[in-house]
Scaffold this motif. Structure first.
Motif, short mmCIF file in Angstrom:
data_model
loop_
_atom_site.label_atom_id
_atom_site.label_comp_id
_atom_site.label_asym_id
_atom_site.label_seq_id
_atom_site.Cartn_x
_atom_site.Cartn_y
_atom_site.Cartn_z
N GLU A 94 38.06 68.55 41.63
CA GLU A 94 38.84 67.54 40.94
C GLU A 94 38.76 67.73 39.43
O GLU A 94 39.74 67.62 38.71
CB GLU A 94 38.34 66.14 41.31
CG GLU A 94 39.14 65.03 40.62
CD GLU A 94 38.63 63.66 40.95
OE1 GLU A 94 37.63 63.56 41.71
OE2 GLU A 94 39.19 62.68 40.46
N ILE A 95 37.55 68.04 38.94
CA ILE A 95 37.37 68.25 37.50
C ILE A 95 38.14 69.47 37.04
O ILE A 95 38.82 69.46 36.01
CB ILE A 95 35.87 68.39 37.17
CG1 ILE A 95 35.15 67.06 37.41
CG2 ILE A 95 35.67 68.85 35.74
CD1 ILE A 95 33.65 67.15 37.27
N VAL A 96 38.05 70.57 37.82
CA VAL A 96 38.72 71.80 37.43
C VAL A 96 40.23 71.61 37.41
O VAL A 96 40.92 71.99 36.47
CB VAL A 96 38.34 72.95 38.40
CG1 VAL A 96 39.19 74.17 38.13
CG2 VAL A 96 36.87 73.29 38.24
N SER A 97 40.78 71.02 38.49
CA SER A 97 42.22 70.83 38.55
C SER A 97 42.68 69.83 37.49
O SER A 97 43.75 69.96 36.91
CB SER A 97 42.65 70.36 39.94
OG SER A 97 42.07 69.10 40.23
N GLY A 98 41.86 68.79 37.25
CA GLY A 98 42.24 67.79 36.27
C GLY A 98 42.28 68.34 34.87
O GLY A 98 43.06 67.91 34.04
N ALA A 99 41.43 69.34 34.59
CA ALA A 99 41.41 69.92 33.26
C ALA A 99 42.68 70.70 32.97
O ALA A 99 42.97 71.00 31.83
CB ALA A 99 40.18 70.83 33.11
N ASP A 100 43.45 71.04 34.02
CA ASP A 100 44.71 71.73 33.86
C ASP A 100 45.78 70.68 33.60
O ASP A 100 46.41 70.18 34.51
CB ASP A 100 45.02 72.54 35.12
CG ASP A 100 46.24 73.42 34.93
OD1 ASP A 100 46.71 73.55 33.79
OD2 ASP A 100 46.74 73.94 35.94
N TRP A 101 46.00 70.33 32.34
CA TRP A 101 46.91 69.25 32.01
C TRP A 101 48.36 69.72 32.09
O TRP A 101 48.65 70.91 32.01
CB TRP A 101 46.60 68.69 30.62
CG TRP A 101 46.87 69.64 29.49
CD1 TRP A 101 46.00 70.53 28.92
CD2 TRP A 101 48.11 69.78 28.78
NE1 TRP A 101 46.61 71.22 27.91
CE2 TRP A 101 47.90 70.78 27.79
CE3 TRP A 101 49.36 69.17 28.87
CZ2 TRP A 101 48.90 71.18 26.90
CZ3 TRP A 101 50.36 69.57 27.98
CH2 TRP A 101 50.12 70.56 27.02
N CYS A 102 49.25 68.77 32.22
CA CYS A 102 50.68 69.10 32.26
C CYS A 102 51.48 67.87 31.86
O CYS A 102 50.95 66.77 31.69
CB CYS A 102 51.08 69.59 33.65
SG CYS A 102 50.85 68.36 34.96
N TYR A 103 52.79 68.06 31.72
CA TYR A 103 53.69 66.94 31.47
C TYR A 103 54.09 66.31 32.79
O TYR A 103 53.94 66.90 33.86
CB TYR A 103 54.91 67.41 30.69
CG TYR A 103 54.58 67.86 29.29
CD1 TYR A 103 54.25 66.94 28.30
CD2 TYR A 103 54.59 69.21 28.95
CE1 TYR A 103 53.92 67.33 27.02
CE2 TYR A 103 54.27 69.63 27.66
CZ TYR A 103 53.94 68.68 26.70
OH TYR A 103 53.61 69.09 25.43
N GLN A 104 54.61 65.09 32.72
CA GLN A 104 54.94 64.37 33.93
C GLN A 104 55.94 65.12 34.81
O GLN A 104 55.88 65.07 36.04
CB GLN A 104 55.51 62.98 33.58
CG GLN A 104 55.67 62.05 34.77
CD GLN A 104 54.34 61.80 35.48
OE1 GLN A 104 53.30 61.60 34.84
NE2 GLN A 104 54.37 61.82 36.81
N SER A 105 56.84 65.87 34.18
CA SER A 105 57.85 66.62 34.93
C SER A 105 57.23 67.73 35.77
O SER A 105 57.87 68.24 36.70
CB SER A 105 58.87 67.23 33.96
OG SER A 105 58.24 68.13 33.05
N GLN A 106 55.99 68.11 35.46
CA GLN A 106 55.33 69.20 36.16
C GLN A 106 54.39 68.71 37.25
O GLN A 106 53.86 69.51 38.02
CB GLN A 106 54.56 70.07 35.17
CG GLN A 106 55.45 70.72 34.12
CD GLN A 106 54.65 71.36 33.00
OE1 GLN A 106 53.68 70.78 32.52
NE2 GLN A 106 55.05 72.54 32.59
N VAL A 107 54.18 67.40 37.34
CA VAL A 107 53.31 66.84 38.36
C VAL A 107 54.04 66.87 39.70
O VAL A 107 55.14 66.34 39.83
CB VAL A 107 52.90 65.40 38.03
CG1 VAL A 107 52.06 64.80 39.15
CG2 VAL A 107 52.12 65.36 36.71
#
Length: 300
Positions: free
Chosen positions: A11-24
């Motif tokens: 969860e920490i690793v994936s969460g650190a990969d930030w993105c814009y809402q359009s990419q979620v």
């Protein structure tokens, strides 16, 4: 127990990969803007950017004299890259800004863009709630620092010049080499060399460094360091609808989809002061947009 720790680590690793809402999406696990503060504490601070500028609440400040741009007219060769979140042009040395109540000289580091979809709304900052198609940021740091990571430790270590991009009936020929280069950086980690350009080419055709808004805020991407002196210019850069749309049609993000809506939602002012230079007209946003469209039709 080990399974729980392993899942927490993921969860920490994936969460650190930030993105814009359009990419979620379900297929691409990343942390959207609403959750940035959970992974990057400063993103939840009280001096965040971008903001909505409410014209009737902006205060004049006679200390905000015209900015002096050094080296902006000089041609250079620069590295253009797709970093998965935007397109970024790294700038060589020799370009600086001073004046405008900046306490010292800042040197240019890079420029990048924020945009919508097919030329639709995409700017980060807004004026009276009006969102422009694009916004360009020219990022500067104080001369004594060697990197952005070093500069953000200083509460005023970074100075960003923000320019809105507006639709025009005619193409801006000066942008053609840059937009053509986008075809060579379609995918993240792609890089290319852009030759014979200058920062002056990216500015409004009738650039007026005396009309702008000023406030203190943050980087608009993680880790959202609250170390930015923001200068947002009233004069807009003119691009045709086709040129504006090229950014979202030619460039792709990490999940393999067109890179669209690359902007952070507006953040609360939390009592911060937004000032305007002494000569800023402070027309209501809908008047600025309308008159800009009329004038910019004549820009090349």
């Amino acid at each position: 127990m080990w399974i729980f720790l392993f899942l927490s680590f993921l969860e920490i690793v994936s969460g650190a990969d930030w993105c814009y809402q359009s990419q979620v999406s379900c297929n691409y696990s990343c942390t959207g803007p609403v959750e940035w503060g959970r992974i990057f504490p400063q993103c939840g601070g009280r001096s965040q950017s971008p903001v909505n500028i409410v014209s009737r609440k902006v205060l004049p400040d006679q200390r905000l004299t015209p900015l002096h741009l050094v080296g902006y007219q000089h041609a250079f060769h620069g590295n253009l890259s797709n970093n998965g979140h935007t397109v970024q042009l790294d700038l060589p040395g020799g370009m600086q800004i001073k004046g405008g109540n900046l306490l010292q000289t800042y040197k240019a580091l890079q420029l990048h863009f924020h945009w919508g979809k097919d030329g639709g709304p995409g700017s980060e900052h807004t004026i009276d709630g009006e969102q422009f198609p694009m916004e360009m940021h020219i990022v500067h740091i104080k001369e004594q620092y060697t990197s952005l990571s070093q500069a953000v430790r200083d509460p005023a270590g970074v100075a960003v010049l923000g320019f809105f991009l507006q639709e025009s009936n005619s193409a801006n020929k000066k942008f053609d080499p840059f937009i053509k280069a986008l075809t060579r950086i379609r995918h993240p980690s792609n890089k290319t060399r852009v030759q014979g350009i200058s920062l002056q080419m990216f500015l409004p055709a009738q650039s007026d460094m005396s009309q702008y808004f000023r406030y203190h805020g943050s980087l608009t991407t993680p880790d959202c360091a609250q170390a930015v002196v923001w200068t947002l210019f009233e004069s807009a850069v003119a691009l045709s609808r086709q040129q504006l749309a090229a950014f979202s049609q030619l460039v792709f993000s990490r999940e393999g989809r067109p890179m669209v809506n690359t902007f952070r939602p507006g953040q609360p002012l939390n009592g911060r002061r937004v000032s305007r230079s002494g000569s800023a007209s402070l027309r209501p946003a809908h008047v600025i947009v309308t008159s800009t469209l009329l004038v910019l039709r004549h820009f090349a």
